[in-house]
Structures are given as structure tokens and as C-alpha cells.
Motif scaffolding. Structure first.
Motif, short mmCIF file in Angstrom:
data_model
loop_
_atom_site.label_atom_id
_atom_site.label_comp_id
_atom_site.label_asym_id
_atom_site.label_seq_id
_atom_site.Cartn_x
_atom_site.Cartn_y
_atom_site.Cartn_z
N ASP A 106 0.83 -1.06 -0.09
CA ASP A 106 0.11 -0.04 -0.16
C ASP A 106 0.77 1.23 0.11
O ASP A 106 0.40 2.33 -0.21
N ASP A 107 2.22 1.23 0.21
CA ASP A 107 2.79 2.40 0.39
C ASP A 107 4.26 1.92 -0.63
O ASP A 107 5.23 1.57 0.11
N GLU A 108 4.24 2.01 -1.70
CA GLU A 108 5.23 1.72 -2.85
C GLU A 108 6.51 2.52 -2.39
O GLU A 108 7.44 2.00 -3.12
N GLN A 109 6.43 3.78 -1.93
CA GLN A 109 7.59 4.65 -1.79
C GLN A 109 8.38 4.33 -0.60
O GLN A 109 9.53 4.69 -0.13
N ALA A 110 7.60 3.29 0.44
CA ALA A 110 8.37 2.94 1.84
C ALA A 110 9.77 1.94 1.33
O ALA A 110 9.43 0.90 0.84
N GLU A 111 10.96 2.59 1.46
CA GLU A 111 11.88 1.58 1.40
C GLU A 111 12.33 0.63 2.49
O GLU A 111 12.88 -0.59 2.38
N VAL A 112 12.11 1.04 3.74
CA VAL A 112 12.00 0.26 4.86
C VAL A 112 10.61 -0.23 5.35
O VAL A 112 9.80 0.73 5.96
N THR A 113 10.44 -1.44 5.61
CA THR A 113 9.07 -1.88 6.08
C THR A 113 9.73 -3.11 7.31
O THR A 113 10.86 -3.42 7.25
N LEU A 114 8.67 -3.22 7.83
CA LEU A 114 8.96 -4.54 9.03
C LEU A 114 9.39 -5.77 8.36
O LEU A 114 9.88 -6.39 9.22
N ARG A 115 8.62 -5.95 7.30
CA ARG A 115 9.01 -7.38 6.85
C ARG A 115 10.39 -7.50 6.01
O ARG A 115 11.12 -8.58 6.19
N SER A 116 10.83 -6.46 5.51
CA SER A 116 11.94 -6.50 4.62
C SER A 116 13.11 -5.61 5.09
O SER A 116 14.25 -6.30 4.90
N GLY A 117 12.72 -4.84 6.08
CA GLY A 117 13.86 -3.85 6.58
C GLY A 117 14.43 -4.56 8.07
O GLY A 117 14.55 -3.61 8.98
N ILE A 118 14.65 -5.69 7.99
CA ILE A 118 15.09 -6.14 9.46
C ILE A 118 16.00 -5.67 10.32
O ILE A 118 15.84 -5.27 11.41
N LYS A 119 17.25 -5.49 9.46
CA LYS A 119 18.30 -4.84 9.98
C LYS A 119 18.03 -3.40 10.65
O LYS A 119 18.30 -3.02 11.85
N GLU A 120 17.43 -2.79 9.66
CA GLU A 120 17.35 -1.12 10.18
C GLU A 120 16.29 -1.14 11.01
O GLU A 120 16.33 -0.40 11.91
N VAL A 121 15.25 -2.06 11.08
CA VAL A 121 14.19 -1.96 11.92
C VAL A 121 14.58 -2.66 13.49
O VAL A 121 14.25 -1.99 14.42
#
Length: 285
Positions: free
Chosen positions: A161-176
């Protein structure tokens, strides 16, 4: 915040034990020899000394307090004796695991999700742990819950729903996980807690939307696969036409090229096996 912790070096417990035995032996001897009851006061001194003995295990500590005044912290393991009127609060310095409960929260775009974290922590400042908060273990649990809720509301679960989001809870594990560790470190510093590791232990859509989101993910995967298939098919058709032209195998007009392209695309993009049809006539019939 500057630490108010003080290291205290108590008397060896073995020396205190020897002194205690000497007092007891002296009291018994004097009472037996003089029959004077005044020497019974030595028994009182012997009894008063007993609560002053304590021991500290490896990676343990004792916080010493005298009538509300902080005296210091004993961190070196061993057997000791201190003023019997000291209150001795035990605080472990060992690393501990905390696996939070799975809680339902909304991500940054409002989707309900289930999330939990795994936290590895230990007490670094015994003064803060003992006196800055009421119960430092419960403080860790409550602040971890608050940090998880804040983290979940900062990022979307994924970028459907937010294609502009580079970091997500599912894919940006390291950053999160880095943000979670930083948030917890700031929240728990007041209690003298050191964060060794913090990471997401469980992450999923809430039950009420899980099946719908699963179908959505499957549809997205199918669309992506079809896109790749079509892209490859176009390349193959283009290559076939170029090679036919270069090798002068056959001269096709635009109508026959269109028919050939249509047939090749059907064959290459079909999700089932294609049944071939043999043309026994000419190209025109």
C-alpha cells in the motif's frame, strides 16, 4: 546521565567469622571463670554480628543501604562481612532474555498486525536499578511493550500500500532492529539497563486480515511471474524474427509476421501445454 553507583569493598567474611568465633569463645570462658553476668553482653555482640555476613556470586551484586542512605555496591564475588545494620539488596548482573507477548498493533498505514520482540538485557548501573525505578524487571517489560507499539506505528508491514516505503517491518529487518535497540536503550537508561540485543521475534498480519493479505501476496507473485514470462517471450519472438530476416529463411509480410508473433506469444505465455496444429497446405491456405 552520570552514574551515582559507588563500589564498596567490605571486610573479608572469613576475618569476620574468626572474630565472631573469638567473641563467642571469650564470652563462654569469662562467664565460666568469673560467674559475672556482665559478660553475657558478649553474646549479644556475637548475635548482632551474624546478620553482617553475606556472599556474592559471580556476575552478582549487593546494594548496601544504611537507614535510607546508599553506602555502595559490592560486585566482586566472595564471602564478606559488613555492618549488620546494612540492608543488602541482591541484584543480578547476568544477561537475561525477555520474549515479549504477541500484541496486536496497527502499522504506519493502519493494517492490524501481530508482533513480538526478543530482548537480551542486563543491569549495568545498580544504583539506578535499585533506586530510580520501583521494579526494574517490570519496568523492562512495560517499556518494551511501549517501544514495540511505537516501532510498529513507524513502519508499514510491507510496501503493497506504500510503494514509496524503502524500509518495512518485513523486509528492513536490520534497520528496524537497530531502531528498536536504540529506542529501548533510551527508554531503559533511566533504570541502569544495558541492551545487548533487540530484534523482532514474531511478525504477521492479524487473524482478521491474514487470509485476505495472503491472497493479495499470491496475486502479486503471480503478476510478477507473468511479467517476467511476457518479457522473456517478447525477447524470444524478437530474436526469432531477426534471425529469420538475417538468414533469409523466409520472407514474411506484415500480416504473416503478426500471425507468427501471435502464435509464438500464445505458446510461450500459456500456463498449459499447447496442442500443435499441422498445416498441410501452403502459407496462404
Amino acid at each position: 546521565m552520570q552514574s551515582q553507583e559507588k563500589t564498596y569493598m567490605p571486610i573479608s567474611g572469613y576475618l569476620g567469622l574468626f572474630t565472631n568465633v573469638v567473641i563467642l569463645a571469650t564470652a563462654i570462658s569469662l562467664l565460666a571463670l568469673t560467674k559475672n553476668p556482665i559478660w553475657a553482653l558478649l553474646f549479644l555482640a556475637w548475635i548482632i554480628m551474624i546478620p553482617g555476613f553475606f556472599y556474592v556470586n559471580p556476575n552478582g551484586s549487593r546494594v548496601l543501604v544504611l537507614f535510607g542512605k546508599y553506602i555502595g555496591t559490592v560486585k566482586d564475588n566472595g564471602f564478606y562481612w559488613v555492618n549488620p545494620f546494612y540492608a543488602k539488596k541482591r541484584i543480578s548482573l547476568r544477561a537475561r532474555n525477555f520474549d515479549s507477548e504477541r500484541i496486536k498493533v496497527n502499522d504506519s498505514i493502519g493494517n492490524p498486525i501481530m508482533i513480538s520482540v526478543i530482548l537480551v538485557w542486563r543491569v549495568k548501573d545498580t544504583f539506578s536499578a535499585a533506586f530510580e525505578v520501583d521494579d526494574y524487571e517490570n519496568f523492562v517489560r512495560v517499556q518494551t511493550d511501549a517501544a514495540v507499539r511505537k516501532l510498529a506505528g513507524t513502519y508499514p508491514y510491507d510496501n503493497f500500500d506504500d510503494e514509496q516505503a524503502e524500509v518495512t517491518l518485513r523486509s528492513g529487518i536490520k534497520e528496524v532492529n537497530e531502531d528498536l535497540e536504540k529506542e529501548l536503550d533510551e527508554r531503559l537508561a533511566i533504570a541502569g539497563i544495558e541492551i545487548l540485543e533487540a530484534r523482532i521475534g514474531y511478525l504477521a498480519y492479524a487473524q482478521e486480515i491474514a487470509s485476505a493479505m495472503l491472497r493479495r501476496q499470491q496475486a502479486t507473485a503471480i503478476v510478477a511471474a507473468r511479467h517476467k514470462i511476457v518479457e522473456g517471450a517478447v525477447s524470444m519472438v524478437e530474436m526469432a524474427l531477426e534471425q529469420l530476416k538475417e538468414k533469409d529463411v523466409i520472407d514474411l509480410d506484415e500480416e504473416r509476421k503478426a500471425a507468427m508473433v501471435s502464435n509464438l506469444m500464445v505458446v510461450l505465455c500459456a500456463d498449459k501445454d499447447v496442442s500443435p496444429v499441422v498445416n498441410s497446405g501452403t502459407l496462404n491456405h
